[in-house]
Write a protein that holds these residues in place. Sequence first.
Motif, PDB file in Angstrom:
ATOM      1  N   PRO A 165       0.816  -1.215   0.000  1.00 19.99           N
ATOM      2  CA  PRO A 165       0.000   0.000   0.000  1.00 19.99           C
ATOM      3  C   PRO A 165       0.849   1.264   0.000  1.00 19.99           C
ATOM      4  O   PRO A 165       1.984   1.268   0.484  1.00 19.99           O
ATOM      5  CB  PRO A 165      -0.784  -0.117   1.307  1.00 19.99           C
ATOM      6  N   ASP A 166       0.291   2.341  -0.552  1.00 23.31           N
ATOM      7  CA  ASP A 166       0.831   3.676  -0.336  1.00 23.31           C
ATOM      8  C   ASP A 166       0.406   4.070   1.072  1.00 23.31           C
ATOM      9  O   ASP A 166      -0.750   4.408   1.305  1.00 23.31           O
ATOM     10  CB  ASP A 166       0.271   4.651  -1.369  1.00 23.31           C
ATOM     11  N   VAL A 167       1.322   4.007   2.009  1.00 22.63           N
ATOM     12  CA  VAL A 167       0.949   4.106   3.421  1.00 22.63           C
ATOM     13  C   VAL A 167       0.487   5.506   3.820  1.00 22.63           C
ATOM     14  O   VAL A 167      -0.061   5.689   4.913  1.00 22.63           O
ATOM     15  CB  VAL A 167       2.103   3.656   4.329  1.00 22.63           C
ATOM     16  N   HIS A 168       0.682   6.485   2.937  1.00 23.54           N
ATOM     17  CA  HIS A 168       0.168   7.826   3.221  1.00 23.54           C
ATOM     18  C   HIS A 168      -1.315   7.936   2.859  1.00 23.54           C
ATOM     19  O   HIS A 168      -1.996   8.863   3.304  1.00 23.54           O
ATOM     20  CB  HIS A 168       0.962   8.877   2.445  1.00 23.54           C
ATOM     21  N   GLN A 169      -1.789   6.986   2.057  1.00 21.17           N
ATOM     22  CA  GLN A 169      -3.180   6.992   1.623  1.00 21.17           C
ATOM     23  C   GLN A 169      -3.992   5.828   2.178  1.00 21.17           C
ATOM     24  O   GLN A 169      -5.214   5.911   2.276  1.00 21.17           O
ATOM     25  CB  GLN A 169      -3.236   6.936   0.079  1.00 21.17           C
ATOM     26  N   GLN A 170      -3.296   4.738   2.535  1.00 20.35           N
ATOM     27  CA  GLN A 170      -3.991   3.507   2.915  1.00 20.35           C
ATOM     28  C   GLN A 170      -3.247   2.816   4.051  1.00 20.35           C
ATOM     29  O   GLN A 170      -2.107   2.381   3.860  1.00 20.35           O
ATOM     30  CB  GLN A 170      -4.088   2.565   1.703  1.00 20.35           C
ATOM     31  N   PRO A 171      -3.833   2.703   5.235  1.00 17.95           N
ATOM     32  CA  PRO A 171      -3.158   1.990   6.324  1.00 17.95           C
ATOM     33  C   PRO A 171      -3.087   0.498   6.023  1.00 17.95           C
ATOM     34  O   PRO A 171      -3.857  -0.021   5.193  1.00 17.95           O
ATOM     35  CB  PRO A 171      -4.049   2.275   7.533  1.00 17.95           C
TER      36      PRO A 171
END
Length: 211
Positions: A165-171
């Motif tokens: 995941p893009d961790v800034h958008q999706q935990p």
Amino acid sequence: MDQAEILAQLDAANDVNSFPDLDNGYYFAVDARLHGYRDAGRWALIIETVGYSPRAANLTDVLHVFGNCLTQGVPGFEDGDFLDRVDNWDEIEDDDEPETYRGGPIVVRGQAITVAAAPGADLEDVLRLLVPQHRDLLLADESELRRRIPADLPEVLRLDEWEHPDVHQQPPSDSPTFRQIADVLVTGDVDRYTPGPPNTHWSNWPESGSL
């Protein structure tokens, strides 16, 4: 142990920036690997991210370590989880042109490696040439992996690529990949993991190393 417990630990790490961010602006992404461990009452997850940090002046494998049975430290990473791989950094980085390649072999964990790169090339491009032929020198060996988890905990899952995941958008808890991995760690059933389109190759993270 259950899926919610595992995902909550990953989310908590993400909240304090200790879950892997493949678009980390301080590291040029180079490689990654994931390891899952479990038995009837214990689980552990180790995610390796190999990256070049101009500030740290090395190619570093960062081990992000999670689990309910850690033998030391806390979930995420600590100082001992940063593993520098290049032994002769002062010989390969140009003194006059920082972050560029001076030329010559790159010594990784005692092994001299010749790369097809000319002096003056950007170091991130040169270091990426070490993959895939020499990736096992960049990634952790068994003793490094077991530093913070029990030696007798079976490894049940190893991934060389996955959908991260893009961790800034999706935990992590919203990521299908990590929900499935959590299921594997709880049940031991590796069929609970069904690969999505992999994106862990460095080319998918153009913002890495941009700061």
